[in-house]
Every structure is written in C-alpha cells, then in structure tokens.
Design a protein around this motif. Sequence first.
Motif, mmCIF file in Angstrom:
data_model
loop_
_atom_site.group_PDB
_atom_site.id
_atom_site.type_symbol
_atom_site.label_atom_id
_atom_site.label_comp_id
_atom_site.label_asym_id
_atom_site.label_seq_id
_atom_site.Cartn_x
_atom_site.Cartn_y
_atom_site.Cartn_z
ATOM 1 N N GLN A 1 -9.127 48.140 -17.543
ATOM 2 C CA GLN A 1 -8.095 49.636 -18.320
ATOM 3 C C GLN A 1 -6.518 48.553 -18.835
ATOM 4 O O GLN A 1 -5.826 49.083 -19.167
ATOM 5 C CB GLN A 1 -8.164 50.494 -17.570
ATOM 6 C CG GLN A 1 -9.408 51.856 -17.956
ATOM 7 C CD GLN A 1 -8.768 52.309 -17.226
ATOM 8 O OE1 GLN A 1 -8.374 53.309 -16.293
ATOM 9 N NE2 GLN A 1 -9.890 52.873 -16.636
ATOM 10 N N THR B 1 -6.726 60.729 -24.137
ATOM 11 C CA THR B 1 -6.680 59.207 -22.873
ATOM 12 C C THR B 1 -5.843 59.805 -22.492
ATOM 13 O O THR B 1 -5.961 58.996 -21.364
ATOM 14 C CB THR B 1 -6.377 58.577 -24.310
ATOM 15 O OG1 THR B 1 -7.499 57.781 -25.226
ATOM 16 C CG2 THR B 1 -5.948 56.816 -23.366
ATOM 17 N N THR C 1 -9.777 49.863 -13.204
ATOM 18 C CA THR C 1 -8.282 49.990 -13.410
ATOM 19 C C THR C 1 -6.932 48.464 -13.604
ATOM 20 O O THR C 1 -6.695 48.549 -14.811
ATOM 21 C CB THR C 1 -6.876 49.911 -11.824
ATOM 22 O OG1 THR C 1 -7.857 51.106 -11.329
ATOM 23 C CG2 THR C 1 -5.761 49.995 -11.976
ATOM 24 N N LEU D 1 -12.787 60.372 -20.670
ATOM 25 C CA LEU D 1 -12.947 58.791 -20.989
ATOM 26 C C LEU D 1 -13.703 59.035 -21.858
ATOM 27 O O LEU D 1 -14.351 58.244 -23.146
ATOM 28 C CB LEU D 1 -13.888 57.766 -19.789
ATOM 29 C CG LEU D 1 -13.973 56.435 -20.502
ATOM 30 C CD1 LEU D 1 -12.427 55.880 -20.995
ATOM 31 C CD2 LEU D 1 -13.830 55.516 -19.137
ATOM 32 N N LEU E 1 -13.719 45.661 -21.167
ATOM 33 C CA LEU E 1 -14.820 46.772 -21.456
ATOM 34 C C LEU E 1 -15.626 47.180 -20.524
ATOM 35 O O LEU E 1 -15.850 48.122 -19.993
ATOM 36 C CB LEU E 1 -14.355 47.239 -22.946
ATOM 37 C CG LEU E 1 -13.193 47.824 -23.079
ATOM 38 C CD1 LEU E 1 -13.919 47.980 -24.811
ATOM 39 C CD2 LEU E 1 -12.723 48.945 -23.239
ATOM 40 N N MET F 1 -14.931 46.981 -16.624
ATOM 41 C CA MET F 1 -14.206 48.103 -16.399
ATOM 42 C C MET F 1 -15.145 49.394 -16.084
ATOM 43 O O MET F 1 -15.484 49.328 -15.079
ATOM 44 C CB MET F 1 -13.602 48.813 -17.008
ATOM 45 C CG MET F 1 -12.806 50.608 -16.964
ATOM 46 S SD MET F 1 -12.542 51.056 -18.973
ATOM 47 C CE MET F 1 -13.651 51.476 -19.121
#
Length: 336
Positions: free
Chosen positions: A130, A17, A127, A61, A87, A90
């Motif tokens: 996240q 991560t 971004t 990722l 998610l 993203m």
Amino acid sequence: MGIDLSIIWFVIIVFATLMYIVMDGFDLGIGILFPTTRDADDRDVMVNSVAPVWDGNETWLVLGGAALFGAFPLAYAVIIDALTIPLTLMLIGLIFRGVAFEFRFKATPAHRPFWDKAFIGGSILATFSQGVVVGAVINGFEVTNRAYSGGPFDWFTLFNLFCGVGLTVAYALLGATWLVMKSENPLQARMRQVSKQLLVVLLLVIAAISLWTPLAHPAIAERWFSLPNLFFLLPVPVLVVVLSGWAWKKLNDTESHNAPFVLTLGLIFLGFSGLGISIWPYIIPPSITLWQAAAPPQSQGFMLVGALLIIPIILVYTFWSYYVFRGKVQHGEGYH
C-alpha cells in the motif's frame, strides 16, 4: 450553478480511503507488531482486540475501489495497469493475514507458530505494498492517448519503496497506540515504549518525504512554497509537530489510555491531507485531472443514489460494532 458530481465522488473516494487507512491500519499494525511480543497470551490479547472489527474494516477498501472504477474509470484503468504487481502483492498479503487470523485460533499448538508467521508476513506485505502504491501516485504515471504507457516495473523506485517502509511504520504506530488503549499491565507498558520509538521514526520518515517530494517534483514545491500558499498550508507541518509533542506527553502519562491513539489518528490525517494538497486536482498525476478521468454525469448520478443509501448503513454498523466491543480486552476472553 450545477452540482459537480466529480467533486462529490472524489470526496467519497477520499473519505473511503481515509477510513480504510485508519481502520485497517491499526489491525495490520497488530500483525506488524507481533514480533515484539513472544508471550502467547499477550498475542491472543493483541488479536482479540481487533477480532470483532477487522473484516468489517476492509469494507472501505472495497467501497473505494468500486467507486474509483465507476466514477473515474480512466483513473482505475491506468492505476490497475501501472500497479498490477504491488496491488496483487497487497491482495496476497491481505489473504494471508485474513486466513491466518481465522486459523491461528483453531490450530494445534504445534501449528500455531506457522499461522503467526503468516499473520506477520501478510500484514507486512499488505502494508508495504500500500505504501508503494501511495509513492507511485505521488510520482505520477506515464499516460499516452488515455492509456498507461509506462513499464510494469516503473513503480519499483527508491522513493516508492521508502514510502512502503514509511506506511509500515505508520500502521505499526497505529497498532501500538490501539493496544495502549485496549490492553492492560505489562502488554500496555511495552506498547507505550514501542509507540514512543515508532513515533520518533515516523517523524523522521515524514520529514524525509516532505523534503524528498518537493525536491523531486518542482510542481509540488511550487504548490507548497509559493506565496501566498505557504501561509495557508503552514498549519499542516505545524500541527504535525504539535500533535507529535502532545502524543509523546500522553505516552509518558500512565493514566492516559485513549489520547495516544486519537493523536496518532490526527497525524495520519495530516499526512493524508499533505498528499491531497500535493497532487490536487490530478487524479492521475501529473497530467490528468479528476474531471478528465470522470465517467459521464449520468453514470455518476446513478451510482450516487446507491452510495447515499449504503454509506450511512456502513457507518452505523461500524459505529455499533466499535461501541459494543469497547473497553479493555482481558486475557482468556475474546475470539474463538
């Protein structure tokens, strides 16, 4: 005393991560910074500075997600269920960023503005999403009988949205200091000024989150401010102040090219460390520890063999790609 495979896998996931945040952070930051630059040649330099490495950065990722699925399936199930919307947003952002990255070089001058906008929008969306996920993890999840029992929009809170803005600022600063390292002349000078502005904003964001989090979560307040923890953890905020002052000094030094980026990486690492300190040992805050969410030791051990083979390979080709494409990016050269 036996080996705690859950700890080993937790370290692997944290490492993956952090590598993703650092490496994909600055190239997402390039997209976030696109609106600050109107010159087409300068935009080409910005994109070319990350063109050889951007898609490889996303390896981390994939590794982190796959490791979470295999080593901590309960955590994976709860997080996917609770954060389906951010998610998915993203992934949509990463798709738009990736497609725009490839297509803008092939597009005609009439179509290039469209792909530039897709690059900007995809970078910001990925971004921001996240950051919302990070905020949601800090806030925790409702879990009943080992299943997520909250609503599909529980992630939509002011704190989580603020974390989304905060991560956008952090990635933009990473991108700006990366360009200080990789570019020259007017573009570099502009990015120095942008970096200083973003550094101030990032410090305000860090201060706000550092106050907001313990006020909203008494357990986190006790973790940070009870004795003797306060003395052990005090170096984290002190180092944030020290590295920020050092970065500001280096941004004002026109002979310093690499230091601002390295110091920004230090700030990102300290922020990530603060998150880990706040939620440890819970992988699903506030109630499920990493041992409670872990897969059987046989499964973790089987996966670990593959991980110990593949992670060194990823590290070697990542280092090699950065080494080969080191140095400044000139106008008129790069990715086509």
